[in-house]
Design an enzyme around this catalytic site. Sequence first.
Site, PDB file in Angstrom:
ATOM      1  N   GLY A  73       0.816  -1.213   0.000  1.00 32.30           N
ATOM      2  CA  GLY A  73       0.000   0.000   0.000  1.00 32.30           C
ATOM      3  C   GLY A  73       0.849   1.262   0.000  1.00 32.30           C
ATOM      4  CB  THR A  74       4.016   2.073   1.731  1.00 29.93           C
ATOM      5  OG1 THR A  74       3.504   1.816   3.041  1.00 29.93           O
ATOM      6  CG2 THR A  74       5.020   3.204   1.775  1.00 29.93           C
ATOM      7  CG  ASN A 155      -4.039   3.958   9.882  1.00 30.59           C
ATOM      8  OD1 ASN A 155      -4.379   5.041   9.422  1.00 30.59           O
ATOM      9  ND2 ASN A 155      -2.897   3.797  10.503  1.00 30.59           N
ATOM     10  CB  SER A 208      -2.311  -2.546   1.408  1.00 32.04           C
ATOM     11  OG  SER A 208      -1.358  -3.442   1.908  1.00 32.04           O
ATOM     12  CB  THR A 246      10.029  -8.999 -13.297  1.00 36.53           C
ATOM     13  OG1 THR A 246      11.018  -8.757 -14.284  1.00 36.53           O
ATOM     14  CG2 THR A 246       9.382 -10.355 -13.535  1.00 36.53           C
ATOM     15  CB  CYS A 334       2.350   6.609  22.959  1.00 36.56           C
ATOM     16  SG  CYS A 334       2.723   8.018  23.971  1.00 36.56           S
TER      17      CYS A 334
HETATM   18  N1  PLP Z   1      -2.556   3.343   4.621  1.00 35.04           N
HETATM   19  C1  PLP Z   1      -3.224   2.868   5.686  1.00 35.04           C
HETATM   20  C2  PLP Z   1      -4.507   3.525   6.084  1.00 35.04           C
HETATM   21  C3  PLP Z   1      -2.730   1.775   6.397  1.00 35.04           C
HETATM   22  O1  PLP Z   1      -3.401   1.308   7.441  1.00 35.04           O
HETATM   23  C4  PLP Z   1      -1.506   1.180   5.981  1.00 35.04           C
HETATM   24  C5  PLP Z   1      -0.910   0.061   6.739  1.00 35.04           C
HETATM   25  O2  PLP Z   1      -1.080  -0.022   7.936  1.00 35.04           O
HETATM   26  C6  PLP Z   1      -0.856   1.701   4.834  1.00 35.04           C
HETATM   27  C7  PLP Z   1      -1.412   2.784   4.197  1.00 35.04           C
HETATM   28  C8  PLP Z   1       0.411   1.090   4.328  1.00 35.04           C
HETATM   29  O3  PLP Z   1       0.180  -0.162   3.728  1.00 35.04           O
HETATM   30  P1  PLP Z   1       1.343  -1.236   3.584  1.00 35.04           P
HETATM   31  O4  PLP Z   1       1.602  -1.782   4.942  1.00 35.04           O
HETATM   32  O5  PLP Z   1       0.807  -2.273   2.671  1.00 35.04           O
HETATM   33  O6  PLP Z   1       2.517  -0.535   3.013  1.00 35.04           O
END
Ligand code: PLP
Length: 397
Positions: A73-74, A155, A208, A246, A334
């Site tokens: 996702g990042t 999240n 993700s 790839t 924290c």
């Molecule tokens: N965005 C949100 C809202 C997330 O909760 C997360 C992961 O915790 C990410 C992005 C990042 O995803 P990834 O862990 O697949 O890089």
Amino acid sequence: MTKTRIYLDHAATTRLHPQALEAMRPFLDGEFGNPSGRYVLGKQAARAIDKARNSVAEALGCRPQEVVFTGPGTESINAAIKGVAFAQQFAGLGNHIVTTSIEHHAVLHSCDYLSKFGFETTHVPVDSYGLVSPEDVARSVNERTVLVSVMLANNEVGTVEPLADITRAVRERAESMRRRISIHTDAVQGANALDLNVKLDVDLLSLSAHKFCGPKGAGVLYIKRGTPFLEHMSGGGQERQRRAGTENVAGIAGTAAALREAQAVRGEYARHCRELSTRLLEGVLKSVPGAKLTGHPDQRLPNNAHLSFEGAESDPMLAALDRLGVAASAGSACTSATWEPSHVLTAMGMPLSRAAGVLRLTCGPENSEDEIDYVLSVLPGVVAESRAKARPGLSAK
Ligand code: PLP
């Protein structure tokens, strides 16, 4: 496989779905060809990617050509934000981004990175529930804005944002200014319970796979046809020049299978998780003095129970739960050395005496009422112990 622990950290990651594993298996074994290969093995892999792309497109309600397979996702988020920003800056069309103060660091740090290239970012504040106002977002758009990025669901605290209203407000504002503004959403936390159909009217959407029982390290970026975009990975031209390298064939096949399954059982998932998290929340609020629900009571992900405990500390509570066989999280740590609370809780205006002692308990399809009742039986003691040992300045009121 015997289950020895109670897993309540589904917002962090989820267990691979058996159908995702089945979809991946051939490409981890005999069907190992490079999808660019002109021979049977390569063609098998390319066909699997086509099939996965069609399946993801169906879930999103978009064209297959608008689906790009990425790393986690990042990466999808970085590609979206930097891709639009650089394309529009290169065209001389602006250097301003609007986002919110509660986004994941993948969004916030991508915007920070762009500041090195002359971009400015407006962080729209949230209310005490973590809700973003569509009017505030639209008002933040100016004559240099090229991108708006607002998450579908948070999240940490689970608040679901009014994305359809936000996109409507931004589109109206953009139209009145005669500007083209792209809208991105980080939908990483939404795929299990929410409709991902791009009727949400976004231009870019990030997913993700490991959050919806797919493999880790695999993600999706939807890019609406015609959206300005400069690719972040250059190389062999895979993914129609939008993400070279790839392809992760097994990861892609697993992502598609998991997404198909998650979206098919979305209603049942939401019902089950809502029942469990309500049982958990009501039980904790009744049995632990000074406990409080974080985030919105209704507009929240069905599996998220985020609680604060005045005068307690997150780390000792998590360690005690772990010893008792319960895997939980504080959402975002924290930082104990500096007592710096999470940026999300700070943005929501939570005082340190609460933000230092939070738990995020996120359930999933395999959790049961018995497991929730077990957590309810141990939690009052865990909180009391943490309060008794809390550092000065956090003692319970
Ligand atoms: N965005 C949100 C809202 C997330 O909760 C997360 C992961 O915790 C990410 C992005 C990042 O995803 P990834 O862990 O697949 O890089």
